[in-house]
Each structure stands twice: as structure tokens, then as C-alpha cells.
Design an enzyme around this catalytic site. Structure first.
Site, PDB file in Angstrom:
ATOM      1  N   LYS A  80      -9.497  21.079  14.669  1.00  0.00           N
ATOM      2  CA  LYS A  80      -8.155  21.175  15.245  1.00  0.00           C
ATOM      3  C   LYS A  80      -7.510  22.516  14.884  1.00  0.00           C
ATOM      4  CE  LYS A  80      -3.938  18.273  15.213  1.00  0.00           C
ATOM      5  NZ  LYS A  80      -3.367  17.057  14.585  1.00  0.00           N
ATOM      6  N   SER A 155      -1.039  14.009  17.414  1.00  0.00           N
ATOM      7  CA  SER A 155      -1.171  15.413  17.727  1.00  0.00           C
ATOM      8  C   SER A 155      -2.628  15.879  17.857  1.00  0.00           C
ATOM      9  CB  SER A 155      -0.475  16.249  16.650  1.00  0.00           C
ATOM     10  OG  SER A 155      -1.076  16.078  15.382  1.00  0.00           O
ATOM     11  N   SER A 179      -1.360  10.744  14.005  1.00  0.00           N
ATOM     12  CA  SER A 179      -2.002  11.793  14.799  1.00  0.00           C
ATOM     13  C   SER A 179      -3.513  11.700  14.895  1.00  0.00           C
ATOM     14  CB  SER A 179      -1.605  13.166  14.264  1.00  0.00           C
ATOM     15  OG  SER A 179      -0.250  13.430  14.555  1.00  0.00           O
TER      16      SER A 179
END
Length: 473
Positions: A80, A155, A179
Site C-alpha cells: 500500500k 482505505s 481499513s
């Protein structure tokens, strides 16, 4: 062994078996993953920074080694963009941060590399990684491989979309309020949010330390297509790292629990109403666990609504004080409008009140720890209705309630620092299109292994969703 054109479909466990036996080379697996990325990522925008050149070099180095490097030898993974990976930008989806180049790897990146994983790309996140939907002015929107009628979550939305589309067998993500679990639920993936102190974390690029709640609630983890791949990968990322002084150096496997493992099941909807498809997902999960020998009991856990409500307000108080100025200065109008709505719906604790709630957090965690002495696992809804459409949290008060309020059970586990998994057990056939429904399984502190065992038992009775998805793509 599957045909080379289907190598991207292999699980991490199957890849490791093949690379350890010599049936596949790391470069074969890497090229298959990169080809899959090239084929599907233009429509998904899940990977926003390709690592193709370095991935090929890493794979060739693995193949040139004298033997398997580690338990993830040759497994393609994504990272990420809010976590440091040496020589890549840690932008966090913010235009002003696009040139923050990491001087070194974060602990989880270092651990994955040490285990023999090959990093093929970096995945998208919303601005400041603080939405349950993935869109930002720097890279744009990530789409869900099930279709554009459903958000990819956030997220770690890029991570969830990528792994389910076959771009890598494993995806790194992180979680402070859900997330890892939002994207798993949205995309039909499997994950476990580690508990407090389980996976070491540090950002070599950081200029200052994070807030107390960010340090104790935010965790690093893995999104996969099966629980078995979590059992394979999670032991590698809990390796100690001296840069995190609060890491808890416990083995992945804890002591066996004697007798039948009791699972508390709750359907509390906190006044929102429980959608029939979500109720079906809970029923299927409970039935699968019962069939596997778990003792299922309908029980209401302690202080659930209060824990979530107070937790939202306390974390947002810290965010407003420590990150609020950066969001105001560097964030888009969209993210600022969303945060304004957060603050209206969850009035923040500030000053002495914030300090009081930071102390009170232990009371909620203690109540849950005592409850988990009797029930080592708790099965809850995740979202109280099928996953929302892209941009739902930009639609004022009702939109934010739909996104955050419907995920109240997620935040209960975040605030108390408990581990919590998410696994799909049902696919809702809505008028917009199919939507996977994930359920949440929480557990005792530092017993992620029990959660993954339970999810593995479920998926032995309810097949993973990836083959169904791939037939649609």
C-alpha cells in the site's frame, strides 16, 4: 500444475509448494502476475505504482539462490502506498506528499522481502488513508473487480481490488478503523486485523511520531483470497523489529484451547436494521462453524454501542488535534467536507475530556477481555447491509451514516485493540449487481491464529469467492 497462463490464479500456498519443489521458478510466477496486472489494472486502477523492473530483478535473484529463501519464496505481493518501501514515494494519496521518497523499508516490507516475497506494485489508498472508499486527487478512483456498482472499500481499497483480481497472491494493507476489513468485505477477500502490538510498524520517512491512539490502534496486515494463505503469510510479518519498541514478540500459534471453542454470535444492529442478506451471511457462518465443531451461542457482548461511539469520538479528537492542520492545508475540498461531517456526527473529545477518554479506553478493553475469557471468538456483522456504492461518504450526513454507522462493529474491535477477521460467506444478488457479504470474527488478544482457524473452517464449507468473480471478469 496449472497451465502457465493460469499461474496468476495460484494461491500463495500453491506458489510456495511449486517454487520450493522446483515446479515453478520465481520469475515465472512474477511474469504471470505482471501480465495479469497489465491486463486488468487499467480498468481497476488498483496498482498506482508499478514495481515491474525491480520485481523481475528480485525474482531472478531468488532463482539464482542456492535454495528457497523463505516461507514466501516467489510469492508476488503488493504494498500500500502509505507505507515506506525504499526508493518509492509514500504519498498516502496526497498530492503534496508525492515526492516523499522512503529512505528504507518499513518493518512489514522488510519482513516480506526476507521471507522471499516479490513486490510487484504499490496499491492505491484514499487521501490520508482515512476513508472507507478509495479515491484521491493524485491517482483517482480504484474500482471493485465485481463492478463499478460497489465501492472497492478503503482505505486499503487498492489492495483488496488487486488481490481479488489476481494481481498478486497477497496484498499488504493496514487498519485503524477497518481499513483491512472494509476492502476484504467489499471485494470478497479474507483478512485478519492483527491486535495491538502484533506486527511491528515504523515509517523511516516520518518527521514526527504518531498520536497515542494511532500508535495503539493502527496495525499492518495482509489481505488474501483464503484463510490458509493468512496462516502461511502472517507468521512472517510478526517478526521482531527494534524500530517498534512496543512490538509483542509472541509466536503466531498460541496454546490450544481445551474442549469445544465457544463462539458468541451477535446480530445487534444498533438501530440501523440488519439487512436480510447480512443476516443470511451470519447464519451461514454460524452454521459452518457449528458443523466444524464450534459451540455457537447467541450472546450480547458488553458495552458494544458505547465502545464504538466513544471510540469514534476519541480517535477523531486525536486526529483533529494532530492531523487536522495537514488535512486543512493539503487535503482536497472533498476530504475536508467528509471530515467536517465526521466531526458533526461524532463530536470530538478535546483537552481534558480527550485525556479522560484515553484513560477510559482501558475500561472498554477490560470488559471485552473478560467476556472473551468465556467466549474466545465472537461472530458479528461487519456492514449491516450490503456494501455501499462508490462515493457514498461524499453524500452528506446520510452518506457518512451509511458508511461509518453501518460499520459500528468494525470500530468496536479497533478501539479495544482486539484482533478481528473478515471472511465472505454470502453473495447478495442486488438490483445493482452482485455484492459479496463479509462477516467479522473477533477473538482474544494475540490469538489471531484462533480467528484464522475459524475462517479456515468456514471456507472448507463455503468456498472462497475468487473463482465466482473470475468467471465474471
Amino acid at each position: 500444475m496449472t497451465q502457465k497462463t493460469d499461474t496468476w490464479k495460484l494461491s500463495a500456498s500453491e506458489i510456495v509448494e511449486a517454487t520450493h519443489s522446483g515446479a515453478l521458478k520465481a520469475i515465472d510466477v512474477t511474469e504471470a502476475a505482471l501480465a495479469r496486472m497489465e491486463a486488468v489494472n487499467p480498468d481497476l486502477n488498483a496498482v498506482v505504482d508499478s514495481c515491474a523492473d525491480t520485481a523481475r530483478a528480485e525474482a531472478e535473484a531468488l532463482d539464482a539462490s542456492s535454495g528457497p529463501k523463505g516461507p514466501l519464496h516467489g510469492v508476488p505481493v503488493t504494498i500500500k502506498i502509505n507505507v515506506d518501501q525504499k526508493d518509492y514515494a509514500t504519498s498516502n494519496g496526497v498530492v503534496a506528499f508525492k515526492d516523499i521518497i522512503a529512505p528504507d523499508d518499513s518493518p512489514i516490507v522488510r519482513s516480506l522481502r526476507a521471507a522471499g516475497a516479490v513486490i510487484i506494485g504499490r496499491t492505491n489508498t484514499p487521501e490520508f488513508s482515512f476513508r472507507a472508499d478509495t479515491d484521491n486527487p493524485l491517482f483517482g478512483r480504484t474500482h471493485n473487480p465485481w463492478g463499478q456498482h460497489i465501492s472497492a472499500g478503503g482505505s486499503s481499497g487498492g489492495a483488496g481490488s488487486a488481490v481479488m483480481a489476481g494481481i498478486g497472491a497477497l496484498a499488504h494493507g493496514n487498519d485503524i478503523g477497518g481499513s483491512l476489513r472494509f476492502p476484504a468485505s467489499a471485494n470478497g477477500a479474507v483478512t485478519v486485523k492483527p491486535g495491538l502490538g502484533r506486527v511491528p510498524a515504523f515509517a523511516p520517512s516520518q518527521k514526527k511520531e504518531r498520536g497515542l491512539l494511532a500508535q495503539s490502534m493502527s496495525v499492518q496486515g495482509i489481505i488474501a483470497r483464503s484463510a490458509s494463505d493468512l496462516h502461511l503469510s502472517m507468521p512472517t510479518v510478526i517478526a521482531p523489529d527494534a524500530r517498534d519498541p512496543y512490538h509483542v514478540p509472541l509466536p503466531w500459534r498460541g496454546a490450544p484451547i481445551e474442549g469445544q471453542i465457544k463462539v458468541a454470535v451477535t446480530r445487534d444492529d444498533f438501530g440501523f436494521g440488519l439487512d436480510p442478506d447480512v443476516a443470511t451471511a451470519i447464519d451461514k457462518a454460524a452454521s459452518a462453524l457449528s458443523d466444524a465443531g464450534y459451540a455457537i451461542t447467541e450472546v450480547q457482548p458488553p458495552l458494544a454501542k458505547e465502545t464504538g461511539d466513544i471510540g469514534y469520538r476519541t480517535l477523531l479528537g486525536e486526529v483533529k488535534a494532530l492531523i487536522g492542520p495537514d488535512i486543512k492545508e493539503h487535503g482536497s475540498d472533498t476530504i475536508n467536507e467528509i471530515f467536517d461531517e465526521y466531526f458533526r456526527q461524532f463530536p470530538v473529545f478535546e483537552g481534558d475530556a480527550l485525556l479522560t477518554q484515553l484513560a477510559e479506553r482501558t475500561r472498554y478493553a477490560r470488559a471485552w477481555s473478560e467476556f472473551l475469557e468465556d467466549y474466545p471468538l465472537v461472530l458479528t456483522p461487519f456492514m449491516l447491509k450490503p456494501f455501499f456504492a462508490p462515493g457514498r461518504d461524499t453524500e452528506g450526513a446520510e452518506g457518512v451514516r451509511d458508511v461509518l454507522g453501518q460499520a459500528h462493529w468494525s470500530f468496536v474491535m479497533s478501539y479495544t485493540g482486539l484482533p478481528a477477521g473478515n471472511i465472505p460467506t454470502h453473495i447478495a444478488q442486488t438490483k445493482e449487481g452482485p455484492k459479496p457479504i463479509g462477516v467479522q470474527i473477533a477473538g482474544r488478544r494475540w490469538r489471531e491464529d484462533l480467528i484464522v482457524d475459524a475462517m479456515q473452517a468456514i471456507e472448507q464449507r463455503i468456498p472462497p469467492t475468487a473463482p465466482t468473480l473470475w468467471d465474471r471478469m
